[in-house]
Scaffold this motif. Structure first.
Motif, PDB file in Angstrom:
ATOM      1  N   VAL A 119      30.467 -11.858 -39.002  1.00 22.79           N
ATOM      2  CA  VAL A 119      29.153 -12.134 -39.571  1.00 22.79           C
ATOM      3  C   VAL A 119      28.048 -11.490 -38.746  1.00 22.79           C
ATOM      4  N   GLN A 120      28.403 -10.537 -37.902  1.00 24.35           N
ATOM      5  CA  GLN A 120      27.395  -9.927 -37.048  1.00 24.35           C
ATOM      6  C   GLN A 120      26.339  -9.179 -37.845  1.00 24.35           C
ATOM      7  N   ALA A 121      26.685  -8.746 -39.044  1.00 23.30           N
ATOM      8  CA  ALA A 121      25.726  -7.983 -39.838  1.00 23.30           C
ATOM      9  C   ALA A 121      24.527  -8.820 -40.238  1.00 23.30           C
ATOM     10  N   HIS A 122      24.691 -10.127 -40.311  1.00 22.70           N
ATOM     11  CA  HIS A 122      23.597 -11.018 -40.687  1.00 22.70           C
ATOM     12  C   HIS A 122      23.562 -12.158 -39.685  1.00 22.70           C
ATOM     13  N   GLY A 123      22.705 -12.045 -38.692  1.00 22.93           N
ATOM     14  CA  GLY A 123      22.656 -13.046 -37.639  1.00 22.93           C
ATOM     15  C   GLY A 123      22.386 -14.440 -38.153  1.00 22.93           C
ATOM     16  N   ALA A 124      21.616 -14.560 -39.248  1.00 25.37           N
ATOM     17  CA  ALA A 124      21.280 -15.881 -39.763  1.00 25.37           C
ATOM     18  C   ALA A 124      22.506 -16.625 -40.244  1.00 25.37           C
ATOM     19  N   ALA A 125      23.520 -15.884 -40.679  1.00 28.55           N
ATOM     20  CA  ALA A 125      24.715 -16.550 -41.190  1.00 28.55           C
ATOM     21  C   ALA A 125      25.582 -17.082 -40.063  1.00 28.55           C
ATOM     22  N   THR A 144       3.559 -34.416 -39.535  1.00 27.69           N
ATOM     23  CA  THR A 144       3.033 -33.728 -40.706  1.00 27.69           C
ATOM     24  C   THR A 144       1.758 -32.979 -40.370  1.00 27.69           C
ATOM     25  N   HIS A 145       0.963 -33.506 -39.433  1.00 26.16           N
ATOM     26  CA  HIS A 145      -0.270 -32.824 -39.077  1.00 26.16           C
ATOM     27  C   HIS A 145       0.022 -31.483 -38.418  1.00 26.16           C
ATOM     28  N   SER A 146       0.995 -31.492 -37.492  1.00 22.58           N
ATOM     29  CA  SER A 146       1.316 -30.233 -36.821  1.00 22.58           C
ATOM     30  C   SER A 146       1.896 -29.225 -37.793  1.00 22.58           C
ATOM     31  N   MET A 147       2.581 -29.709 -38.851  1.00 19.00           N
ATOM     32  CA  MET A 147       3.099 -28.794 -39.847  1.00 19.00           C
ATOM     33  C   MET A 147       1.966 -28.091 -40.588  1.00 19.00           C
ATOM     34  N   GLU A 148       0.882 -28.804 -40.856  1.00 18.27           N
ATOM     35  CA  GLU A 148      -0.205 -28.247 -41.647  1.00 18.27           C
ATOM     36  C   GLU A 148      -0.991 -27.191 -40.879  1.00 18.27           C
ATOM     37  N   THR A 149      -0.778 -27.100 -39.567  1.00 18.69           N
ATOM     38  CA  THR A 149      -1.491 -26.096 -38.789  1.00 18.69           C
ATOM     39  C   THR A 149      -0.830 -24.724 -38.883  1.00 18.69           C
ATOM     40  N   LEU A 150       0.307 -24.627 -39.564  1.00 20.71           N
ATOM     41  CA  LEU A 150       0.928 -23.321 -39.756  1.00 20.71           C
ATOM     42  C   LEU A 150       0.011 -22.445 -40.602  1.00 20.71           C
ATOM     43  N   THR A 151      -0.138 -21.202 -40.189  1.00 22.17           N
ATOM     44  CA  THR A 151      -0.939 -20.269 -40.981  1.00 22.17           C
ATOM     45  C   THR A 151      -0.158 -19.844 -42.221  1.00 22.17           C
ATOM     46  N   ALA A 152      -0.856 -19.226 -43.151  1.00 22.06           N
ATOM     47  CA  ALA A 152      -0.200 -18.760 -44.371  1.00 22.06           C
ATOM     48  C   ALA A 152       0.913 -17.771 -44.041  1.00 22.06           C
ATOM     49  N   ARG A 153       0.661 -16.878 -43.073  1.00 21.58           N
ATOM     50  CA  ARG A 153       1.676 -15.898 -42.694  1.00 21.58           C
ATOM     51  C   ARG A 153       2.868 -16.579 -42.023  1.00 21.58           C
ATOM     52  N   GLU A 154       2.601 -17.576 -41.179  1.00 20.08           N
ATOM     53  CA  GLU A 154       3.695 -18.291 -40.527  1.00 20.08           C
ATOM     54  C   GLU A 154       4.553 -19.021 -41.553  1.00 20.08           C
ATOM     55  N   LYS A 155       3.906 -19.547 -42.588  1.00 18.67           N
ATOM     56  CA  LYS A 155       4.672 -20.208 -43.639  1.00 18.67           C
ATOM     57  C   LYS A 155       5.547 -19.198 -44.383  1.00 18.67           C
ATOM     58  N   GLU A 156       5.021 -17.999 -44.623  1.00 18.61           N
ATOM     59  CA  GLU A 156       5.827 -16.958 -45.266  1.00 18.61           C
ATOM     60  C   GLU A 156       7.056 -16.634 -44.423  1.00 18.61           C
ATOM     61  N   VAL A 157       6.839 -16.491 -43.113  1.00 22.40           N
ATOM     62  CA  VAL A 157       7.950 -16.187 -42.208  1.00 22.40           C
ATOM     63  C   VAL A 157       8.965 -17.327 -42.223  1.00 22.40           C
ATOM     64  N   LEU A 158       8.477 -18.569 -42.216  1.00 22.44           N
ATOM     65  CA  LEU A 158       9.364 -19.730 -42.229  1.00 22.44           C
ATOM     66  C   LEU A 158      10.209 -19.756 -43.501  1.00 22.44           C
ATOM     67  N   GLN A 159       9.610 -19.439 -44.637  1.00 25.05           N
ATOM     68  CA  GLN A 159      10.350 -19.426 -45.899  1.00 25.05           C
ATOM     69  C   GLN A 159      11.438 -18.353 -45.892  1.00 25.05           C
ATOM     70  N   LEU A 160      11.144 -17.200 -45.302  1.00 26.36           N
ATOM     71  CA  LEU A 160      12.144 -16.131 -45.231  1.00 26.36           C
ATOM     72  C   LEU A 160      13.234 -16.471 -44.214  1.00 26.36           C
ATOM     73  N   MET A 161      12.866 -17.183 -43.150  1.00 28.99           N
ATOM     74  CA  MET A 161      13.873 -17.679 -42.211  1.00 28.99           C
ATOM     75  C   MET A 161      14.840 -18.614 -42.930  1.00 28.99           C
ATOM     76  N   ALA A 162      14.283 -19.490 -43.775  1.00 26.60           N
ATOM     77  CA  ALA A 162      15.116 -20.436 -44.518  1.00 26.60           C
ATOM     78  C   ALA A 162      16.061 -19.716 -45.466  1.00 26.60           C
ATOM     79  N   ALA A 163      15.641 -18.555 -45.959  1.00 24.69           N
ATOM     80  CA  ALA A 163      16.487 -17.772 -46.864  1.00 24.69           C
ATOM     81  C   ALA A 163      17.566 -17.005 -46.121  1.00 24.69           C
ATOM     82  N   GLY A 164      17.579 -17.116 -44.780  1.00 24.09           N
ATOM     83  CA  GLY A 164      18.639 -16.498 -44.000  1.00 24.09           C
ATOM     84  C   GLY A 164      18.358 -15.079 -43.552  1.00 24.09           C
ATOM     85  N   LEU A 165      17.111 -14.616 -43.661  1.00 19.76           N
ATOM     86  CA  LEU A 165      16.791 -13.244 -43.275  1.00 19.76           C
ATOM     87  C   LEU A 165      16.632 -13.129 -41.763  1.00 19.76           C
TER      88      LEU A 165
END
Length: 607
Positions: free
Chosen positions: A349-355, A535-556
């Motif tokens: 699984v080295q080709a995809h570190g997230a996996a 929940t408060h600390s979660m809301e301090t994520l910037t829009a870009r950080e949220k985008e990165v987090l969503q892509l992390m969740a997708a395994g990228l």
């Protein structure tokens, strides 16, 4: 249409946003196979972790009675497992389609204990035994065990951490020690408890407990007594009812010592001439609620004829059993960008570190439960209300988080100790009362224990055979002891794990303050006493950080995220570092787990 290089999909068994389960023709081996595929999405990372663990554990076992993957395949950012096609269905689905006789249930249970014992002999804990992971081959009643996503293997005599985040289905069948609320680690008897819940459900037609959320289920397993099974008068052999109730003991030491012991006890019941083997299990009537008549007739005819109706095939790997198998009429061309098939005992699984997520990288289930309590307490403050109502909510959370039957909030007032709040769990209900009462002369309390706790500002845990577990936990505010939280669990002498003390003390100090301010309509919590508002600390994520987090969740991977967002890999690393700092985590899977739990990966979540 979904494609996978080297496979031609022939029948789709189950399809949802996270998973695709299907039959396919393998060009590599020129045979029909069963595939379980993780789809791209915001659960890819965690589902990959479970599939990888299932492959590592199950594929290394050389034994009958398990549905072991024969290959691991990478595709895009997801993972897939290949299995031998078994024409069968889950125990849950089997019970829905055909009434199980007492004799058949005993035979299935005996075979299941044999498989569990062999797993334990191979130093493997399953940790996910439930009606959805037990497969029945319809024509032979052969039993298989699957669902090794949470399995744990012993290394050097110690069980490895297998706490995959957010175990969606397992809380109903999870042993008390798996919740992290006990001074007891998981072991072979943890699987026996889950077996007990499974058998109870089949016999009674319902689960032994009822709860509304993961924290409630954790408390039920720790501090609630299951309703007794109807013994001989309810057409369940009394010895079988006794076996199941013993399997459900809170303390692992009070359960059977091994699956082999359970097997011997079940065989004795099966040999009992008083047992009517062909009589339907009483609880099956509840499992058949609804219009299943036509399907049961079809299933019975198919079993007698030795054939397999499509609906039964769907039930083999679909716990819900609501989707029929549908054929794939188009030929699927292999995609040049699809992943590559991986064979052998260790997937590449080295080709995809997230996996390549190992179990040691997972946020523990006990931490997720703690987070749930913190979030709910934060919501109580956000919604407001009377001090008494908010204090009652916190007392309920205290009882559930601790896994206690009884909780008392004691205030230190001069040289006296005064009980100001009480929470008691009884018959699945939690009752909170706010009667102010001096402790002197209260026969149900050990006043000396509470005095030692407050005066010494130290926790005191007593574990006794007759009285279970008792914990006195000091509550500190402004560097001074202001009271004590007293907890009892008479059902479990190994209750109250030390790792839970900080959360319990935080909730206890807040409840104590609110109880003192209960006359105020809008109590003000002094600085330093608020629950840490995750929940408060979660809301301090910037829009870009949220985008990165969503892509992390997708395994990228970082490189794939950079390509998707048209930024540099170095910039992605900075965003990931900021996400970790704000969410107070140190690994991707922990960040994704918490974000998913808080709904931050859903559409419309605040940035």
């Amino acid at each position: 249409m979904f494609t996978l290089e080297g496979y031609e999909l022939t029948e789709i068994v189950y399809d949802d946003p996270c998973f695709l389960i299907c039959y396919a023709w393998s060009a590599h081996s020129s045979r029909k196979v069963l595939l379980k595929v993780v789809k791209d999405g915001n659960r890819t990372l965690t589902e990959n972790g479970k599939l990888l663990n299932e492959y590592k554990v199950a594929s290394s076992l050389k034994m009958d009675g398990i549905l072991a993957p024969t290959a691991a395949i990478m595709h895009s950012s997801g993972m897939a497992l290949e299995f031998e096609p078994i024409q069968g269905h889950t125990l849950r689905r089997y019970a829905e389609l055909l009434p199980i006789s007492m004799g058949d249930l005993l035979n299935i249970s005996i075979r299941l204990t044999e498989i569990i014992q062999e797993l334990h002999d191979n130093h493997v804990l399953h940790l996910n035994i439930r009606p959805d992971t037990v497969l029945i081959q319809e024509t032979t009643l052969k039993v298989y065990l699957t669902g090794f996503g949470y399995a744990s293997r012993a290394v050097d005599g110690k069980w490895q951490d297998s706490s995959i985040p957010l175990m969606e289905s397992s809380p109903y069948y999870m042993s008390p020690e798996q919740t992290g609320r006990m001074n007891q680690g998981v072991g072979a008897r943890s699987d026996l408890y889950s077996l007990g819940v499974t058998l109870y459900e089949q016999l009674a037609g319902r689960l032994p407990y009822a709860a509304k959320d993961a924290l409630g289920w954790s408390h039920a397993h720790m501090a609630q007594s299951p309703a007794p099974l109807p013994g001989s008068h309810g057409r369940i052999p009394q010895r079988l009812a006794d076996i199941v109730m013993r399997l459900l003991a809170k303390d692992p030491a009070e359960r059977f010592g091994s699956a082999a012991e359970v097997r011997a006890a079940l065989q004795a019941v099966a040999a009992d001439e008083l047992c009517a083997p062909s009589e339907p299990v009483p609880g099956q009537a509840a499992l058949h609620a609804g219009d299943h008549g036509a399907r049961r007739v079809e299933a019975a005819q198919a079993l007698r004829a030795g054939t397999s109706p499509r609906e039964l095939q769907a039930g083999a790997v679909n716990p819900a059993g609501s989707r029929a198998v549908r054929p794939v009429t188009e030929r699927t061309d292999a995609s040049p960008s699809a992943g590559q098939r991986r064979d052998g005992n260790k997937p590449s699984v080295q080709a995809h570190g997230a996996a390549a997520v190992t179990l040691e990288q997972s946020a523990s289930y006990s931490q997720v439960l703690d987070l749930s309590a913190i979030i709910q307490s934060s919501q109580a403050f956000t919604l407001g209300g009377s001090g008494a109502a908010m204090a009652a909510k916190l007392m309920t959370l205290l009882l559930q988080t601790a896994g206690a039957e009884r909780a008392l909030l004691v205030k230190a007032r001069g040289g006296e100790r005064v009980r100001i709040l009480s929470a008691v769990s009884s018959a699945g209900e939690i009752v909170v009362s706010g009667i102010v009462k001096r402790l002197a002369g209260d026969p149900s309390l050990d006043e000396e224990l509470l005095a030692d706790c407050i005066n010494g500002a130290r926790p005191i845990l007593l574990s006794e055979e007759a009285r279970g577990s008792r914990l006195a936990l000091p509550l500190i505010a402004g560097g001074q002891p202001v009271g004590c939280l007293y907890l009892e669990n008479k059902l479990n002498r190994r209750a109250f794990a030390a790792e839970r003390y900080p959360v319990l003390q935080t909730l206890g100090v807040q409840a104590l303050y609110l109880a003192r301010q209960s006359c105020d309509a809008t109590p003000v919590i002094p600085p330093g006493m608020q629950v840490q508002a995750v929940t408060h600390s979660m809301e301090t994520l910037t829009a870009r950080e949220k985008e990165v987090l969503q892509l992390m969740a997708a395994g990228l991977s970082n490189q794939e995220i950079a390509s998707r967002l048209i930024i540099s890999t170095a910039t992605v690393k900075i965003h990931v570092k900021n996400i970790f700092r704000k969410m107070k985590v140190d690994r991707r899977i922990k960040a994704v787990t918490i974000a998913k739990f808080l709904g931050l990966l859903d559409e419309g979540a605040p940035a």
